[in-house]
Design a protein around this motif. Structure first.
Motif, mmCIF file in Angstrom:
data_model
loop_
_atom_site.group_PDB
_atom_site.id
_atom_site.type_symbol
_atom_site.label_atom_id
_atom_site.label_comp_id
_atom_site.label_asym_id
_atom_site.label_seq_id
_atom_site.Cartn_x
_atom_site.Cartn_y
_atom_site.Cartn_z
ATOM 1 N N ALA A 186 0.969 -1.357 0.192
ATOM 2 C CA ALA A 186 -0.179 -0.421 -0.006
ATOM 3 C C ALA A 186 0.821 1.523 0.085
ATOM 4 N N MET A 187 2.103 1.520 0.529
ATOM 5 C CA MET A 187 3.124 2.264 1.048
ATOM 6 C C MET A 187 3.678 2.727 -0.347
ATOM 7 N N ARG A 188 3.873 1.260 -1.212
ATOM 8 C CA ARG A 188 4.298 1.638 -2.608
ATOM 9 C C ARG A 188 3.501 2.067 -3.450
ATOM 10 N N LEU A 189 2.325 1.095 -3.731
ATOM 11 C CA LEU A 189 1.564 2.383 -4.337
ATOM 12 C C LEU A 189 0.911 4.069 -4.361
ATOM 13 N N ILE A 190 1.129 4.063 -3.342
ATOM 14 C CA ILE A 190 0.973 5.865 -2.400
ATOM 15 C C ILE A 190 2.025 6.475 -2.778
ATOM 16 N N GLY A 191 3.415 5.796 -2.880
ATOM 17 C CA GLY A 191 4.228 6.300 -2.952
ATOM 18 C C GLY A 191 4.835 6.774 -3.941
ATOM 19 N N GLY A 192 4.111 5.600 -4.956
ATOM 20 C CA GLY A 192 4.205 6.348 -6.619
ATOM 21 C C GLY A 192 3.776 7.158 -7.088
ATOM 22 N N GLN A 193 2.193 7.158 -6.513
ATOM 23 C CA GLN A 193 1.778 8.705 -7.478
ATOM 24 C C GLN A 193 2.029 9.784 -6.389
ATOM 25 N N ILE A 194 1.942 9.909 -4.819
ATOM 26 C CA ILE A 194 2.541 11.486 -5.044
ATOM 27 C C ILE A 194 3.959 11.439 -5.718
ATOM 28 N N LEU A 195 4.890 10.367 -5.997
ATOM 29 C CA LEU A 195 6.007 11.457 -6.902
ATOM 30 C C LEU A 195 5.869 11.353 -8.120
ATOM 31 N N GLY A 196 4.425 11.230 -8.960
ATOM 32 C CA GLY A 196 4.175 10.913 -9.734
ATOM 33 C C GLY A 196 3.802 12.570 -9.890
ATOM 34 N N GLN A 197 3.563 13.139 -9.006
ATOM 35 C CA GLN A 197 2.221 14.144 -9.265
ATOM 36 C C GLN A 197 3.725 15.290 -8.394
ATOM 37 N N THR A 198 4.434 15.317 -8.216
ATOM 38 C CA THR A 198 5.511 16.146 -7.287
ATOM 39 C C THR A 198 6.405 17.075 -8.000
ATOM 40 N N PHE A 237 -3.187 20.022 -5.675
ATOM 41 C CA PHE A 237 -2.638 18.691 -5.299
ATOM 42 C C PHE A 237 -3.212 17.843 -4.177
ATOM 43 N N GLY A 238 -3.327 17.907 -3.036
ATOM 44 C CA GLY A 238 -3.888 16.991 -2.577
ATOM 45 C C GLY A 238 -5.696 16.421 -3.236
ATOM 46 N N ARG A 239 -5.874 16.665 -3.644
ATOM 47 C CA ARG A 239 -7.192 16.962 -4.676
ATOM 48 C C ARG A 239 -6.490 15.181 -5.818
ATOM 49 N N ARG A 240 -5.681 15.924 -6.177
ATOM 50 C CA ARG A 240 -5.092 14.836 -7.573
ATOM 51 C C ARG A 240 -4.691 13.937 -6.701
ATOM 52 N N VAL A 241 -3.948 13.867 -5.737
ATOM 53 C CA VAL A 241 -3.477 12.480 -5.269
ATOM 54 C C VAL A 241 -5.192 11.652 -4.765
ATOM 55 N N SER A 281 -8.393 6.838 -5.259
ATOM 56 C CA SER A 281 -9.933 6.551 -5.536
ATOM 57 C C SER A 281 -9.740 4.948 -6.874
ATOM 58 N N GLY A 282 -7.985 5.126 -7.429
ATOM 59 C CA GLY A 282 -8.833 3.997 -8.784
ATOM 60 C C GLY A 282 -7.826 3.251 -8.601
ATOM 61 N N GLN A 283 -7.622 2.898 -7.167
ATOM 62 C CA GLN A 283 -6.490 2.082 -7.427
ATOM 63 C C GLN A 283 -6.370 1.011 -5.805
ATOM 64 N N ASP A 312 -5.042 -6.371 -4.950
ATOM 65 C CA ASP A 312 -5.818 -7.737 -5.032
ATOM 66 C C ASP A 312 -4.310 -8.337 -4.099
ATOM 67 N N TRP A 313 -5.485 -8.565 -2.562
ATOM 68 C CA TRP A 313 -4.570 -9.591 -1.613
ATOM 69 C C TRP A 313 -5.640 -10.624 -1.127
ATOM 70 N N GLY A 314 -4.305 -12.140 -0.931
ATOM 71 C CA GLY A 314 -5.671 -12.608 -1.057
ATOM 72 C C GLY A 314 -7.040 -13.253 -1.444
ATOM 73 N N GLY A 315 -7.392 -12.867 -2.593
ATOM 74 C CA GLY A 315 -8.899 -12.745 -3.043
ATOM 75 C C GLY A 315 -9.596 -11.821 -2.284
ATOM 76 N N ASP A 316 -8.897 -10.755 -1.438
ATOM 77 C CA ASP A 316 -9.482 -9.549 -1.042
ATOM 78 C C ASP A 316 -9.488 -8.367 -1.708
ATOM 79 N N VAL A 317 -10.220 -7.861 -2.026
ATOM 80 C CA VAL A 317 -9.654 -6.148 -2.774
ATOM 81 C C VAL A 317 -9.635 -5.449 -1.833
ATOM 82 N N ILE A 318 -8.421 -4.468 -1.454
ATOM 83 C CA ILE A 318 -8.360 -3.779 -0.568
ATOM 84 C C ILE A 318 -8.498 -2.075 -1.187
ATOM 85 N N LYS A 319 -8.945 -1.311 -0.658
ATOM 86 C CA LYS A 319 -9.284 0.020 -1.223
ATOM 87 C C LYS A 319 -8.305 1.128 -0.732
ATOM 88 N N ILE A 320 -8.001 2.164 -1.324
ATOM 89 C CA ILE A 320 -6.221 2.144 -0.709
ATOM 90 C C ILE A 320 -7.143 4.123 -0.515
#
Length: 231
Positions: free
Chosen positions: A129-141, A170-174, A179-181, A184-192
């Protein structure tokens, strides 16, 4: 500290290279005086010795640069560490104060339900989750922005801007990207998603004071629900 070690080591290598080259020249010059043919060998040997020392010094310097750069980054999220931000941001604040301007905003983010994710799915899911969030943030900075992982569940993004609306955008873009990420973890879907407190630095405000206001705004966002932004 790293630069001091590198500089000291390079000086030592330089001295060693100088002494080695001097030894080659003096040794082969003496031998050449009696035997005649060694002068043609001493020059190339000295050059080889000097080039070897120079190559070793450059490799050492490059290795220390890579090590220092790696230490400034959180290995999970790819964001800067808070220690790095804590060193860099005061210099930006001092620069703005000298210029009589305020061009620094802080977006403090907390990942919604991160502790629940940790308890249910484990630390590996949190890292993803943190890797995903970090990637989205770096893409907007941008180049002058500093995005750092503050602790296990907080991210601090320092933006170079002079209007609060720019930081809110900036916050709204992130938030929209997250919201679109999903994971898929162990058969469950984790919303971030993440909630945010957004503040623009005030004249004369220290990093600690700026951070404290952002913490207060973030608390308001967390009380309002998930994926909220408070200013």
């Amino acid at each position: 500290m790293v630069r001091t070690i590198v500089l000291s080591t390079m000086i030592a290598i330089g001295i060693a290279g100088f002494l080695t080259g001097r030894w080659f020249f003096s040794h082969h010059a003496t031998a050449g005086a009696g035997g005649g043919g060694s002068d043609s060998v001493s020059g190339p040997l000295a050059v080889v010795a000097a080039m070897s020392v120079l190559t070793a010094a450059l490799l050492l310097f490059r290795g220390c640069e890579i090590s220092a750069a790696s230490a400034a980054r959180d290995p999970v999220s790819g964001l800067y560490t808070w220690g790095h931000a804590d060193e860099v941001i005061p210099a930006l604040i001092a620069r703005d104060d000298r210029a009589g301007r305020n061009q620094l905003a802080l977006v403090l983010m907390s990942v919604d339900h991160l502790e629940s994710i940790r308890r249910r799915y484990g630390e590996s899911a949190v890292d993803h989750a943190m890797r995903l969030i970090g990637g989205q943030i770096l893409g907007q900075t941008r180049g002058g922005d500093i995005a750092a992982r503050y602790d296990a569940h907080l991210v601090a993004v320092f933006l170079q801007c002079d209007e609060l609306d720019q930081a809110v955008s900036f916050g709204r873009r992130v938030a929209m990207l997250l919201s679109g990420q999903q994971l898929d973890w162990g058969g469950d879907v984790i919303k971030i998603s993440a909630s945010m407190g957004v503040v623009l630095r005030q004249p004369g405000e220290s990093l600690a004071e700026l951070h404290a206001r952002a913490v207060d705004r973030l608390a308001q966002a967390n009380q309002s629900g998930v994926s909220r932004i408070a200013v």
